[in-house]
Design an enzyme around this catalytic site. Structure first.
Site, PDB file in Angstrom:
ATOM      1  CB  CYS A 126       0.734  -0.836 -54.189  1.00  8.95           C
ATOM      2  SG  CYS A 126      -0.450  -1.730 -55.231  1.00  8.95           S
TER       3      CYS A 126
ATOM      4  CG  ASN B 294       0.151   4.594 -48.129  1.00 14.53           C
ATOM      5  OD1 ASN B 294      -0.411   4.765 -49.196  1.00 14.53           O
ATOM      6  ND2 ASN B 294       0.103   3.437 -47.472  1.00 14.53           N
TER       7      ASN B 294
ATOM      8  CG  HIS C 148      -4.159   6.805 -51.232  1.00 11.53           C
ATOM      9  ND1 HIS C 148      -4.782   6.108 -50.227  1.00 11.53           N
ATOM     10  CD2 HIS C 148      -2.968   6.182 -51.427  1.00 11.53           C
ATOM     11  CE1 HIS C 148      -4.005   5.113 -49.831  1.00 11.53           C
ATOM     12  NE2 HIS C 148      -2.903   5.137 -50.561  1.00 11.53           N
TER      13      HIS C 148
ATOM     14  NE  ARG D 274      -7.042  -0.919 -47.006  1.00 12.10           N
ATOM     15  CZ  ARG D 274      -6.591  -0.590 -48.216  1.00 12.10           C
ATOM     16  NH1 ARG D 274      -5.862  -1.454 -48.921  1.00 12.10           N
ATOM     17  NH2 ARG D 274      -6.841   0.626 -48.725  1.00 12.10           N
ATOM     18  CG  ASP D 275      -2.576   1.143 -48.392  1.00  8.20           C
ATOM     19  OD1 ASP D 275      -2.186   0.116 -48.969  1.00  8.20           O
ATOM     20  OD2 ASP D 275      -2.406   2.281 -48.844  1.00  8.20           O
TER      21      ASP D 275
ATOM     22  CG  HIS E 230       1.850   5.485 -52.654  1.00  9.41           C
ATOM     23  ND1 HIS E 230       2.156   4.149 -52.617  1.00  9.41           N
ATOM     24  CD2 HIS E 230       0.568   5.575 -52.221  1.00  9.41           C
ATOM     25  CE1 HIS E 230       1.110   3.449 -52.189  1.00  9.41           C
ATOM     26  NE2 HIS E 230       0.130   4.302 -51.941  1.00  9.41           N
TER      27      HIS E 230
END
Length: 314
Positions: free
Chosen positions: A249, A258, A216, A24-25, A218
């Site tokens: 993002c 990520n 989460h 997804r991300d 980065h």
């Protein structure tokens, strides 16, 4: 396959649950749209590698994230997998779509800063929270687990440093709303271990349970693993990561990828922390996806292990 030497460190959890966000991300940030069948195969391979929580897709308007416009087609292709398949929903319309397909885990996406709330949702922080309230309430009434993502917990490209109390306020609101879990996002990768400890301590003091938190990170400044280790020492046992280091993002141009799931698993294996993940299968999956995307994986572990494997084959 080369594996790290296991040397446990005191004060760390015995097991960590990896919340895999690559499908997804990760894929939502690709310039090209990946075919639905390839996404489904990606998720199946991630499950086969031992990941038990795989974020599948997002039920947002196709104009917002065209790369995930196939959510209705994708979810039925993977819904039979014996793993958790959370999906992102921005509003009640998204929730309706997710529930119709049988989704049992959803996530809402909030911001700790006004600038990002405006850029991402075209609302103030409080307006966004008000929009999520009926979504969370309905999901909970349906017995669906709810995760609250919180972006810009450590820094914002428009506002700079984000005060810890400001982040705690929004976290507290999401918990009071009924979110079962919070994911603390370092959206532009500026956090350092001391900052991570300060935020987690402040959340403790405000009654936000550590067991309800995920992190989460980065890797913009190369701090993602150090920050993860700081969170683990605090008692956090859920870590978000993306296979092959995919993702960033779309609303924060300074954000890089990520934390790579393979890099995380390498560190955790070296510390003797159980993840249930087969690193060899995971690396092979990320190499496979990198081939589909037409570029090498940014994960250092993927590159190192695939390079070693290719040399052994020669």
């Amino acid at each position: 396959m080369t594996l790290p030497m296991t040397v446990p460190s005191p004060g760390l959890p015995a097991r960590v649950r990896i919340h895999e966000v690559g499908a997804r991300d990760g894929l939502q940030n690709e310039q090209v749209t990946v075919e639905t069948e390839v996404k489904a195969e990606f998720i199946r391979r991630l499950a086969d590698a031992g990941l038990t929580t795989i974020e599948a897709t997002s039920f947002v308007h196709p104009e917002w994230v065209p790369q995930l416009a196939d959510a209705e087609r994708l979810y039925p292709l993977v819904g039979d997998l014996p793993v958790a398949l959370p999906v992102l929903v921005p509003n009640e319309r998204g929730l309706d779509r997710a529930l119709k397909l049988g989704a049992r885990r959803i996530a809402v996406f909030a911001s700790a800063t006004e600038s990002f709330a405006k850029a991402n949702l075209n609302r103030t922080v409080d307006e966004a929270l008000a929009m999520f309230e009926p979504v969370v309430a309905r999901a909970k009434a349906e017995g669906v687990q709810v995760r609250g993502y919180l972006s810009m917990c450590f820094g914002d490209p428009w506002e700079g440093q984000v005060p810890v109390p400001q982040v705690v306020r929004v976290c507290r609101a999401l918990v009071d709303m009924g979110c079962d879990e919070l994911s603390l996002g370092d959206t532009i990768g500026v956090a350092t271990p001391g900052h991570v400890r300060a935020l987690l301590t402040a959340l403790d003091e405000q009654g936000v349970p550590t067991e309800a938190l995920g992190v989460h990170f980065h890797d913009t400044y190369g701090q993602a693993l150090a920050n993860t280790l700081a969170a683990l020492h605090h008692g956090v046992t859920t870590v978000d990561a993306s296979a092959g280091g995919l993702g960033g993002c779309p609303y924060a141009k300074s954000a890089t990828g990520n934390l790579a799931t393979e890099d995380l698993v390498w560190m955790l294996q070296g510390l003797g922390i159980d993840t249930g993940v087969d690193l060899g299968r995971l690396v092979a999956t990320s190499v496979w996806m990198a081939d589909h995307l037409g570029r090498p994986s940014p994960s250092r572990t993927v590159r190192a292990l695939s390079h070693t494997a290719s040399h052994k084959e020669q």
